[in-house]
Design an enzyme around this catalytic site. Structure first.
Site, short mmCIF file in Angstrom:
data_model
loop_
_atom_site.label_atom_id
_atom_site.label_comp_id
_atom_site.label_asym_id
_atom_site.label_seq_id
_atom_site.Cartn_x
_atom_site.Cartn_y
_atom_site.Cartn_z
N ASP A 1 5.19 3.08 17.15
CA ASP A 1 5.35 2.81 15.73
C ASP A 1 6.83 2.80 15.34
O ASP A 1 7.20 3.24 14.25
CB ASP A 1 4.59 3.87 14.93
CG ASP A 1 4.38 3.48 13.47
OD1 ASP A 1 4.45 2.27 13.18
OD2 ASP A 1 4.17 4.36 12.63
N CYS B 1 -12.88 1.77 0.38
CA CYS B 1 -11.44 1.75 0.06
C CYS B 1 -11.24 1.87 -1.46
O CYS B 1 -11.68 1.01 -2.22
CB CYS B 1 -10.80 0.47 0.57
SG CYS B 1 -9.02 0.37 0.20
N CYS C 1 -16.19 5.87 8.62
CA CYS C 1 -16.56 5.09 9.80
C CYS C 1 -17.53 5.86 10.70
O CYS C 1 -17.22 6.97 11.15
CB CYS C 1 -15.31 4.72 10.60
SG CYS C 1 -15.68 3.77 12.10
N CYS D 1 -11.02 5.16 4.90
CA CYS D 1 -11.70 4.15 5.72
C CYS D 1 -12.05 4.69 7.10
O CYS D 1 -12.96 4.18 7.77
CB CYS D 1 -10.85 2.88 5.84
SG CYS D 1 -9.27 3.09 6.67
#
Length: 359
Positions: free
Chosen positions: A142, A206, A256, A252
């Site tokens: 990242d 969301c 899941c 989110c």
């Protein structure tokens, strides 16, 4: 050879090591479309290197293969039912919620150090085979224009969920990704098929409707982007939707179904730091910049700075003050903490504090 590298990776705390192909050209149209619609918001670095993100051998000349690495990050003491525990935090208007991944040590440092160690071990493993050319590598996590999720999925680490994150059948999505670009040719690992089916739970949950289509996220509406990457004022229309998130958002991922298989990390680095979980907003609003820097030393949170920290807290506090359950928060204490910030030198902080008090 890959089996030996995977064994080395396991001793360093990596959950999986694989090899990605270098040809990512089929990902370029999606990337170009995403950038052309300005879905990257103020993250100018996303566009700065053009299509180099999708061309590993251009980004790092001499690259012949890319190792992808996955590392679980749930704290070691994570108990069964952790998702519901997180939902309870988000339903408590008095608690300031930090994203799970950011409650421990800065993952950039943890992964980068271990990727470098792995690369050095690979160098020793391949020393004789590489003579006289030598071993060259670059490790990323990242931290550079790298299509991490694309490389991860193409190497079999998982598939892209509809929230755009990588999902793994044995580990959900609660993991970090890293890469090592090598000047050594290794055969690519096999990708796996997607297993989201008709499920749209992540899209539906969301809060800001940032997932505008399966696999397509408008970062400008994403709470993680707004609380971390975005500098300056937050759109007033989005503030009420941000709830009590003050750094990142896991909604989110919490919803899941695959994250019932999420695995705890084997490393102490991601254990929860004192002061970052279960804290009320009034206390965190009272942190001076010196205290903020002290409490977030070695944490990914530190990089947003004290101004964004107070801005985020002001939004969360404003949402808490509007909460219908009078008993859920100490309104007088929270108002007092906000009022103490009215004289802050930052116009951004003052604006968001005024908004919160007006709630």
């Amino acid at each position: 050879m890959l089996t030996k590298i995977q064994a080395l990776g396991q001793t360093l705390g990596f959950s999986q090591i694989a090899v990605a192909p270098l040809d990512l050209s089929s990902a370029e149209p999606h990337l170009q479309n995403w950038l052309s619609q300005n879905f990257h918001g103020s993250m100018d670095y996303m566009a700065r290197h053009g299509m180099k993100r999708a061309r590993p051998a251009e980004l790092v000349p001499g690259t012949l293969s890319v190792l992808t690495a996955r590392m679980n990050y749930l704290p070691r003491d994570t108990a069964e039912g952790w998702q519901e525990a997180e939902w309870l935090r988000l339903r408590n208007p008095a608690e300031a919620v930090v994203s799970v991944y950011a409650r421990g040590r800065d993952y950039h440092k943890v992964l980068r150090n271990r990727l470098d160690t792995l690369a050095q071990q690979i160098d020793a493993l391949l020393a004789d085979a590489l003579k006289p050319h030598g071993f060259e590598y670059r490790a990323f996590t990242d931290s550079a224009p790298v299509l991490e999720a694309e490389l991860a999925t193409r190497s079999g680490q998982g598939w892209r969920g509809k929230h755009s994150l990588v999902l793994n059948r044995e580990a959900g999505s609660m993991f970090f990704l890293g890469e090592i670009f090598l000047n050594v040719a290794l055969p690519a690992s096999e990708p796996i098929t997607a297993h989201c089916g008709e499920c749209t739970a992540c899209i539906d949950v969301c809060p800001t409707r940032a997932i505008i289509a399966p696999g397509l996220v408008d970062a400008r509406r994403c709470i993680s982007y707004l609380t971390i990457e975005h500098d300056g004022s937050i759109d007033e229309a989005l503030r009420p939707l941000m709830g009590n998130h003050i750094y990142g958002c896991d909604d989110c991922q919490l919803i899941c179904p695959w994250n019932k298989f999420a695995q705890a990390s084997s490393l102490p680095d991601f254990d929860v730091r004192s002061g970052l979980v279960g804290q009320d907003m009034a206390r965190l609003l009272a942190w001076s910049e010196t205290e903020f820097l002290r409490y977030t030393e070695g944490s990914p949170i530190r990089r947003i700075g004290h101004v964004r920290w107070l801005r985020n807290l002001a939004v969360a506090a404003g949402n808490a003050l509007r909460h219908v359950d009078e008993a859920a928060i100490d309104r007088a204490e929270l108002r007092q903490a906000l009022q103490a910030c009215l004289s802050h030198p930052s116009e951004v902080v003052r604006e968001h504090v005024h908004w919160a008090l007006a709630r």
